[in-house]
Each structure stands twice: as structure tokens, then as C-alpha cells.
Design an enzyme around this catalytic site. Structure first.
Site, PDB file in Angstrom:
ATOM      1  N   GLN A  23      -3.486  -8.843   8.828  1.00 49.16           N
ATOM      2  CA  GLN A  23      -2.438  -9.116   7.837  1.00 49.16           C
ATOM      3  C   GLN A  23      -1.214  -8.245   8.100  1.00 49.16           C
ATOM      4  O   GLN A  23      -1.280  -7.021   7.947  1.00 49.16           O
ATOM      5  CB  GLN A  23      -2.989  -8.794   6.434  1.00 49.16           C
ATOM      6  CG  GLN A  23      -2.000  -8.942   5.309  1.00 49.16           C
ATOM      7  CD  GLN A  23      -2.556  -8.409   3.998  1.00 49.16           C
ATOM      8  OE1 GLN A  23      -3.325  -7.445   3.992  1.00 49.16           O
ATOM      9  NE2 GLN A  23      -2.198  -9.015   2.892  1.00 49.16           N
ATOM     10  N   GLU A  34      -1.036   1.247  -9.907  1.00 47.45           N
ATOM     11  CA  GLU A  34       0.173   1.239 -10.749  1.00 47.45           C
ATOM     12  C   GLU A  34       0.841  -0.135 -10.699  1.00 47.45           C
ATOM     13  O   GLU A  34       1.308  -0.657 -11.714  1.00 47.45           O
ATOM     14  CB  GLU A  34       1.168   2.323 -10.274  1.00 47.45           C
ATOM     15  CG  GLU A  34       0.740   3.758 -10.531  1.00 47.45           C
ATOM     16  CD  GLU A  34      -0.341   4.253  -9.565  1.00 47.45           C
ATOM     17  OE1 GLU A  34      -0.556   3.618  -8.512  1.00 47.45           O
ATOM     18  OE2 GLU A  34      -0.993   5.262  -9.886  1.00 47.45           O
ATOM     19  N   GLU A  76      -6.547 -11.778  -1.897  1.00 42.89           N
ATOM     20  CA  GLU A  76      -6.894 -10.461  -1.357  1.00 42.89           C
ATOM     21  C   GLU A  76      -7.380  -9.541  -2.480  1.00 42.89           C
ATOM     22  O   GLU A  76      -8.376  -8.833  -2.325  1.00 42.89           O
ATOM     23  CB  GLU A  76      -5.665  -9.831  -0.676  1.00 42.89           C
ATOM     24  CG  GLU A  76      -5.966  -8.441  -0.138  1.00 42.89           C
ATOM     25  CD  GLU A  76      -4.772  -7.776   0.546  1.00 42.89           C
ATOM     26  OE1 GLU A  76      -3.647  -8.312   0.462  1.00 42.89           O
ATOM     27  OE2 GLU A  76      -4.976  -6.715   1.156  1.00 42.89           O
ATOM     28  N   SER A 134       2.732  -4.919   5.100  1.00 42.31           N
ATOM     29  CA  SER A 134       3.410  -3.641   4.822  1.00 42.31           C
ATOM     30  C   SER A 134       4.244  -3.168   6.002  1.00 42.31           C
ATOM     31  O   SER A 134       3.899  -3.385   7.161  1.00 42.31           O
ATOM     32  CB  SER A 134       2.381  -2.553   4.513  1.00 42.31           C
ATOM     33  OG  SER A 134       1.514  -2.972   3.501  1.00 42.31           O
ATOM     34  N   SER A 145      -4.685  -3.468   8.990  1.00 33.20           N
ATOM     35  CA  SER A 145      -6.120  -3.231   9.173  1.00 33.20           C
ATOM     36  C   SER A 145      -6.653  -4.042  10.342  1.00 33.20           C
ATOM     37  O   SER A 145      -6.430  -5.255  10.419  1.00 33.20           O
ATOM     38  CB  SER A 145      -6.898  -3.603   7.913  1.00 33.20           C
ATOM     39  OG  SER A 145      -6.532  -2.773   6.848  1.00 33.20           O
TER      40      SER A 145
END
Ligand code: FAD
Length: 394
Positions: free
Chosen positions: A130, A379, A247, A133, A165
Site C-alpha cells: 500500500q 486521534e 483496512e 503515506s 509495509s
């Protein structure tokens, strides 16, 4: 007997006949099967188990048969999962293709994309990673800067991803790229490409647990055919968000997956604290174990209720964030508790004098800290719940 009862007894009989006894034991993390062009089967029976399940379409039981799935409805899928849990069958295949990409390809892919990519995912032949990020785009994912320029018959991709990952083992990547710099979310597209393409480079990053599961991933003038764009040009944000829901659902279940490796907290409590007339010997820790197990049970029931509501068409948009938040925080609490129960026996790293099980405790505790970061931090999940579930203003 109802059709579902028939299905249950057939499923049970098939699993009993086809799941090798060695595949009904807790699975050490290094025996997981991830598939791919160069698959690794550390346990010899795991290849047979994967082949049997894939031939039946049960690596992806709810996908349509034409794409390698089992064509099961929601009730049948639940029965299959229940029977596998009852027999303690190992999951035959771990795959980001199954848990993340597949569901969005089924919805947004062209017929050609589905026919090309879904069957190899179902059979475990292609391993995906994936590419979301970036160094400047984590929680604020839409700030991503990796560019894909339109060059006629292909896109030219340049940029960097991080925390990808298993990128160093992956065959293909599903990647968010910027195709318009004048708007934020509206300038993102969703691309698929082969990790062996020229200009793709991965550099593994070592984790605090000692493992190296993720990478920095660099793209320099990577040529990606136009046919690998999923959905509309600049329409990738909608797909990206939907994939995140899948996910997050998967990560929320991580505690249970790890549960296959590390014994349950009550088993650990009895092992290290002793058993006094059928009860965990230490009254304070006994209370903590009981509280933890009750929360686990309540969470499992809530997940099941939501699954049934979703099968009945009662959708709740915030549910994956709620489960991701609770499941990962609960998993972290589990490992904090395990460390209290096992005491210094949980601190073994490589030294002799510790059992193989004990050597997993500290590493699993450290790994659990990443659960509430990957797939969006706690968060951020709380922000989503505040907005989408509680309807609070920004
Ligand atoms: C084990 C693991 C595996 C991963 N695998 C992948 C992968 O395969 N592919 C991939 O693309 N990414 C992957 N990631 C990256 C992951 O998605 C990001 O780490 C995550 O989204 C957080 O981004 P960040 O690390 O940049 O933190 P930041 O966004 O910089 O956040 C730092 C801190 O600020 C807080 N914060 C930020 N914004 C807000 C806000 N608006 N409100 C409240 N608090 C806020 C965060 O909660 C956090 O505590 C993985 C991460 C981990 C830990």
C-alpha cells in the site's frame, strides 16, 4: 433441515477432511503465508492448505466465483468463519490484496482490471503493498505530493512513500498519486503498478521490535500504463477513503490474529501466577483479567452485531473507525496486562533461559504499539467518530 444447516454440516465435513491437523494449531507469525511470485511456505502443510482453500474459492469466500471467490452470501460466509474458528483453522492466506485492494477493485475496477487482478489475489499469486503515506502526508494524507504526469499513453511517477509495509517483498503496489496540484483531495488518483518497473526502489526500515516489515519506497520516472488507473482521473480520494474503511476493519481484528500466536490472558495468568482452587491466584490481577476478557467478549459481540446490521443493509459509516479505535486500544491493553502477568519472564529477547513462547511476548508488546498508528491513528479515528457518528462540527 434448512439450507443453511446443510451448508454448515457440509462445510464442517469439508474442513475436517481437508484442513491438515498441523493447520489447526496457533500460528507463529513467521509461518503466515503471504503468497506472491516467490511465496514462502515455512510450514510444509501451509501450501497444501492454501491450494485446497483457493481451489474452493474460500480464500475470498464472499467474492464472485468468476474472480476466484466462493460466491457465498453473508450468512454462509459467517458460517464458514465460525466453523473455521471452531476447528481453530489457520487463515490460509494473509494478503493486502484480499483485505484492502480487492473490495475496492470489485466496486471501482473496470471489467479488464477485475479479470486481470482479482483471480491472482484470490490464489495468492501476487502480493500487494500500500503506497499511501509520505514523509509529509500521514494523518493529513491528502497532502501527498508523489506526482503522476500524463505522458500520453502512460503516467510518469516521481516521489517518495514511507512506512510501506512489506514493499521489499511485494510484487505490485496500489498507490495514491497527485495528478492535479491545484486542488487537494480532488487532485489525487489511484494507480496500480508492478514493483519490478524501472525506477522503483525500496529501503527497509528496522522496527523497535527488531523486525523489518516496512520500507521507504522511492519512484524515479516510473512509467505506468494508463490502463492501470482505477476509477476516474483525479477521482482517487473516494477510493482511497473506502479502502481505508476495509483496512481499519482488518486492523481492528489484529488482536485476534495475534491471539493465535500469544495465548489468552487467562492462560498466561494461570501459568505465571498459579491457580488457587480453580481461580487465578492473585486477586488484583484476577480482577484485571476478568475485566479484560469481558471487554473482549463485548467487543466481539458488537462486531458481530454490526456485521449482521451491515448484511441487513443498515450501514453506519463510522463503524470501521469505532472498531479500529477500540480494537487496537484493547490490543495494546492486552499486551500491557500480559507484561504484568508474566513479569520478568516477558522481558526475554534472545537470551537462553526463556521459552520460545516467552520470547514472543516483549516483541508482540512492542509491535502492538503500532496498531493504533497504522491505518490512521487513534486521534484521527476519534475525529472521524466525532464528525460522522456524533455529528459534531469541525
Ligand atoms: C506498523 C505500521 C504499518 C504501516 N503500514 C503502512 C503501509 O503499508 N502503507 C502506508 O502508506 N502507510 C503505512 N503506515 C503509516 C501510517 O498510515 C501512518 O503512520 C499514520 O497514518 C500516521 O501518520 P504519521 O506517522 O505521518 O503521523 P502524523 O500524521 O505526523 O501524526 C503525529 C501525531 O499527531 C497526531 N495528529 C495528527 N493530526 C491530528 C489531528 N488532525 N487531530 C489530532 N491529532 C492529530 C497523530 O494522532 C499522531 O499522534 C504504517 C504505520 C505503521 C505504524
Amino acid at each position: 433441515m434448512s439450507t443453511l444447516d446443510d451448508f454448515r454440516s457440509d462445510t464442517r465435513a469439508w474442513l475436517e477432511a481437508n484442513c491438515p491437523p498441523s493447520m489447526r494449531t496457533p500460528m507463529p507469525e513467521d509461518e503466515r503465508v503471504w503468497g506472491g511470485r516467490q511465496p514462502s511456505f515455512k510450514h510444509p502443510d501451509s501450501r497444501l492448505w492454501l491450494e485446497r482453500m483457493a481451489a474452493r474459492g474460500w480464500t475470498v469466500p464472499s467474492w464472485p466465483r468468476e474472480f476466484g471467490g466462493g460466491g457465498l452470501d453473508a450468512d454462509q460466509t459467517q458460517i464458514l468463519n465460525g466453523e473455521m474458528a471452531r476447528l481453530r483453522c489457520r487463515s490460509p492466506l494473509f494478503s493486502f490484496g484480499i483485505s484492502m485492494l480487492g473490495p475496492v477493485l470489485l466496486k471501482y475496477g473496470t471489467p479488464a482490471q477485475k479479470a486481470r487482478h482479482l483471480p491472482p489475489i484470490a490464489r495468492g499469486e501476487i502480493r500487494w503493498c500500500q503506497g499511501y503515506s509520505e514523509p509529509g502526508a500521514g494523518s493529513d494524507l491528502a497532502a501527498l505530493a508523489t506526482r503522476a504526469e500524463d505522458r500520453g499513453d502512460h503516467f510518469l511517477v516521481n516521489g517518495q512513500k514511507i512506512w510501506t509495509s512489506y514493499a521489499h517483498y511485494a510484487d505490485w503496489i496500489f498507490c495514491l498519486v497527485r495528478t492535479d496540484t491545484s486542488v487537494k483531495q480532488g487532485g489525487i488518483s489511484f494507480l496500480l503498478f508492478d514493483m519490478t518497473s524501472g525506477g522503483v526502489e525500496t529501503r527497509p526500515i528496522t522496527l523497535i521490535s527488531g523486525a523489518s516489515v516496512f520500507c521507504e519506497t522511492f519512484f524515479t520516472d516510473v512509467r505506468v500504463p494508463k490502463e492501470n488507473l482505477v476509477g476516474r482521473l483525479n477521482g482517487g480520494w473516494e477510493i482511497a477513503k473506502e479502502l481505508l474503511q476495509h483496512e481499519r476493519g482488518m486492523i481492528a481484528q489484529i488482536g485476534r490474529a495475534i491471539g493465535g500466536v500469544v495465548p489468552d490472558v487467562d492462560v498466561i495468568a494461570r501459568q505465571y501466577l498459579g491457580d488457587a482452587q480453580g481461580r487465578i491466584a492473585d486477586p488484583i490481577l484476577r480482577d484485571a483479567v476478568a475485566r479484560h476478557l469481558m471487554n473482549d467478549r463485548a467487543f466481539a459481540l458488537t462486531v458481530r452485531r454490526a456485521g449482521e446490521e451491515s448484511a441487513a443493509g443498515v450501514a453506519n459509516g463510522g463503524v470501521s473507525s469505532m472498531f479500529k479505535y477500540y480494537g487496537t486500544e484493547q490490543n495494546k491493553r492486552k499486551f500491557e496486562l500480559i507484561l504484568k502477568l508474566a513479569g520478568t519472564r516477558a522481558l526475554g529477547w534472545e537470551a537462553p533461559g526463556f521459552s520460545a513462547d516467552e520470547l514472543t511476548l516483549c516483541r508482540s508488546w512492542l509491535r502492538s504499539k503500532g496498531n493504533s498508528i497504522e491505518g490512521g491513528t487513534s486521534e484521527i479515528q476519534l475525529n472521524v467518530i466525532a464528525k460522522r457518528v456524533l455529528g459534531l462540527p469541525d
